[in-house]
Design a protein around this motif. Structure first.
Motif, PDB file in Angstrom:
ATOM      1  N   ASP A  55       0.827  -1.202   0.000  1.00  7.45           N
ATOM      2  CA  ASP A  55       0.000   0.000   0.000  1.00  7.45           C
ATOM      3  C   ASP A  55       0.860   1.250   0.000  1.00  7.45           C
ATOM      4  N   ILE A  56       0.509   2.156  -0.886  1.00  2.66           N
ATOM      5  CA  ILE A  56       1.269   3.382  -1.050  1.00  2.66           C
ATOM      6  C   ILE A  56       0.303   4.550  -0.938  1.00  2.66           C
ATOM      7  N   ALA A  57       0.686   5.547  -0.208  1.00  2.00           N
ATOM      8  CA  ALA A  57      -0.123   6.762  -0.146  1.00  2.00           C
ATOM      9  C   ALA A  57       0.734   7.910  -0.636  1.00  2.00           C
ATOM     10  N   LYS A  58       0.195   8.674  -1.562  1.00  2.00           N
ATOM     11  CA  LYS A  58       0.947   9.830  -2.044  1.00  2.00           C
ATOM     12  C   LYS A  58       0.280  11.084  -1.522  1.00  2.00           C
ATOM     13  N   PRO A  59       1.051  12.153  -1.358  1.00  2.00           N
ATOM     14  CA  PRO A  59       0.430  13.371  -0.868  1.00  2.00           C
ATOM     15  C   PRO A  59      -0.582  13.914  -1.876  1.00  2.00           C
ATOM     16  N   ASP A  60      -1.645  14.458  -1.345  1.00  2.00           N
ATOM     17  CA  ASP A  60      -2.698  15.027  -2.183  1.00  2.00           C
ATOM     18  C   ASP A  60      -2.142  16.210  -2.960  1.00  2.00           C
ATOM     19  N   LYS A  61      -2.421  16.214  -4.265  1.00  2.00           N
ATOM     20  CA  LYS A  61      -1.832  17.267  -5.088  1.00  2.00           C
ATOM     21  C   LYS A  61      -2.546  18.594  -4.937  1.00  2.00           C
ATOM     22  N   ASP A  62      -3.876  18.551  -4.855  1.00  2.00           N
ATOM     23  CA  ASP A  62      -4.644  19.800  -4.834  1.00  2.00           C
ATOM     24  C   ASP A  62      -4.847  20.311  -3.415  1.00  2.00           C
ATOM     25  N   PRO A 132      11.847   9.779  -6.533  1.00  2.00           N
ATOM     26  CA  PRO A 132      12.200   8.995  -7.707  1.00  2.00           C
ATOM     27  C   PRO A 132      12.383   9.932  -8.904  1.00  2.00           C
ATOM     28  N   MET A 145      10.755   1.252  -1.186  1.00  2.00           N
ATOM     29  CA  MET A 145       9.632   1.203  -0.257  1.00  2.00           C
ATOM     30  C   MET A 145       9.753  -0.038   0.626  1.00  2.00           C
ATOM     31  N   ILE A 159       6.551  10.715  -0.688  1.00  2.00           N
ATOM     32  CA  ILE A 159       6.995  10.373  -2.038  1.00  2.00           C
ATOM     33  C   ILE A 159       6.845  11.620  -2.882  1.00  2.00           C
ATOM     34  N   ASP A 161       7.838  13.312  -6.341  1.00  2.00           N
ATOM     35  CA  ASP A 161       8.482  13.237  -7.648  1.00  2.00           C
ATOM     36  C   ASP A 161       8.298  14.542  -8.411  1.00  2.00           C
ATOM     37  N   VAL A 162       7.865  15.579  -7.724  1.00  2.00           N
ATOM     38  CA  VAL A 162       7.642  16.853  -8.391  1.00  2.00           C
ATOM     39  C   VAL A 162       8.729  17.857  -8.024  1.00  2.00           C
TER      40      VAL A 162
END
Lengths: 178, 204
Positions: A55-62, A132, A145, A159, A161-162
């Motif tokens: 399971d991976i959670a990425k930060p909310d973009k908006d 990454p 991970m 995480i 990547d931006v």
């Protein structure tokens, strides 16, 4: 399995020569063995063949809320994933300390070391930032991970990547990792 | 008085009943195991030491490899409902037979325009047809996003559950391709997803 001959044995001495009657019984033991072997095989393969989920959670973009957590630079470890299965990691702020280039088999030791150092210095747990880059493969990402899970880092890693900074890109280019 | 003779008993047991039972069980296990659809896109999964099993229901699987994306929603009812919704959206009418055939297809990667043709083909012809170019993910023609959105709606309506999205990526796939797909997911506010890996032998 041997079957004992308990039939009367049709006396051969004297008397009429009888045509020998073949027994209609077939020894089913081997067949049963085979059937149970197959059952066991099918049962095990159906349950063991299940893939594993990570399971991976990425930060909310908006996410526009201002409630962002401030991180202490001394508490963060940033891992950059480059190409050729190499990683570069540094502690603290970008550009202030030169990143260390390592392979995936070595990075676990560094993570553990840094984890202990941060714990000893501030009493807080380490915060991981994974970046990454475009040179990394999917396997690299899964591997890192997995390393975090193995080294027992409980807090969710960021995480990112931006926001790969220019300093990081130049470093990776120098090391031919991008 | 003659001694009473101890009667010798045969040591062989009648195995017929046992054989019957074991073959009945065998047949049951073979039939109950769902026949696994061959994956149209050959991917080599990375391994990990995680131990959580992938759920079988309410899940969509995105297979990523060779720069292509294939999609599969688990469950025949979900597949049919998703196809209906996507047909409405793209103004394509699917007949009940096409729906039925679609419901047994596993992972697929064809643009919606050639889906009708693709569904009516036989297994080997599908592979040969060259239609499986992956689902378009361009920003102008983002069919993958529609598939995900419609299947989420279908799961919510039929099972009143949230759908999970998992990514089945090839080990050697570059991170930018994965990022592109993840960005599509994040546009739909799916910030949590699972990566499918194979189990690693023990803890390394």
């Amino acid at each position: 399995m041997a079957e004992l001959d308990t039939s009367s044995g049709g006396g051969k001495k004297g008397g009429k020569v009888r045509s020998k009657k073949a027994s209609t019984k077939v020894d089913l033991t081997a067949m049963v063995d085979l059937a149970f072997l197959l059952i066991t095989f099918f049962m095990l393969t159906t349950t063991l063949n299940k893939p594993i989920a990570m399971d991976i959670a990425k930060p909310d973009k908006d996410d526009k809320s201002d409630a962002r957590l401030e991180l202490r630079a001394s508490q963060t470890m940033t891992i950059l994933l480059g190409k050729n299965n190499k990683v570069a990691w540094y502690m603290g702020e970008a550009g202030k300390s030169a990143p260390t280039v390592q392979s995936f088999s070595e990075v676990r030791k560094s993570i553990l070391e840094n984890k202990q150092k941060v714990q000893a210095a501030s009493g807080k747990s380490i915060v991981m930032v994974i970046k990454p880059t475009s040179g990394a493969t999917y396997k690299n990402f899964v591997d890192i991970m997995d390393e975090l899970a193995i080294t027992g880092i409980k807090s969710a890693p960021a995480i990112d990547d931006v926001n790969i900074t220019d300093a990081e890109i130049t470093f990776l280019k120098q090391q031919k990792l991008l | 008085m003659p001694r009473a003779k101890v009667q010798r008993k045969s040591t062989s047991i009648d195995m017929t009943a046992m054989c019957d039972v074991s073959f009945l069980l065998l047949t049951y296990f073979i039939l109950s195991a769902t026949a696994k659809q061959p994956d149209p896109l050959d991917v080599k999964l990375p391994s990990s030491s995680y131990k959580i099993k992938v759920p079988e229901k309410d899940i969509a699987i995105l297979t990523i490899g060779q720069g292509k994306v294939f999609f599969e929603a688990a469950g025949q009812d979900i597949k049919v409902a998703t196809l209906k919704k996507i047909g409405e959206q793209y103004k394509i009418n699917f007949t009940p037979e096409e729906e039925k055939r679609f419901s047994v297809i596993g992972s697929f990667g064809v643009p919606i325009q050639s889906l009708k043709q693709f569904v009516m083909m036989d297994g080997p012809a599908r592979k040969k047809s060259g239609l499986e170019q992956g689902i378009p993910t361009d920003s102008l023609n983002n069919q993958l996003a529609d598939w995900i959105l419609q299947s989420r709606k279908a799961v919510a309506e039929l099972h009143s559950e949230g759908m999970r999205v998992s990514i089945k990526g090839d080990s050697e796939e570059g991170y930018p391709v994965i990022k592109k797909i993840v960005d599509i997911l994040q546009k739909q506010k799916i910030n949590k997803f699972s990566l499918i890996t194979t189990a690693e032998g023990g803890s390394k």
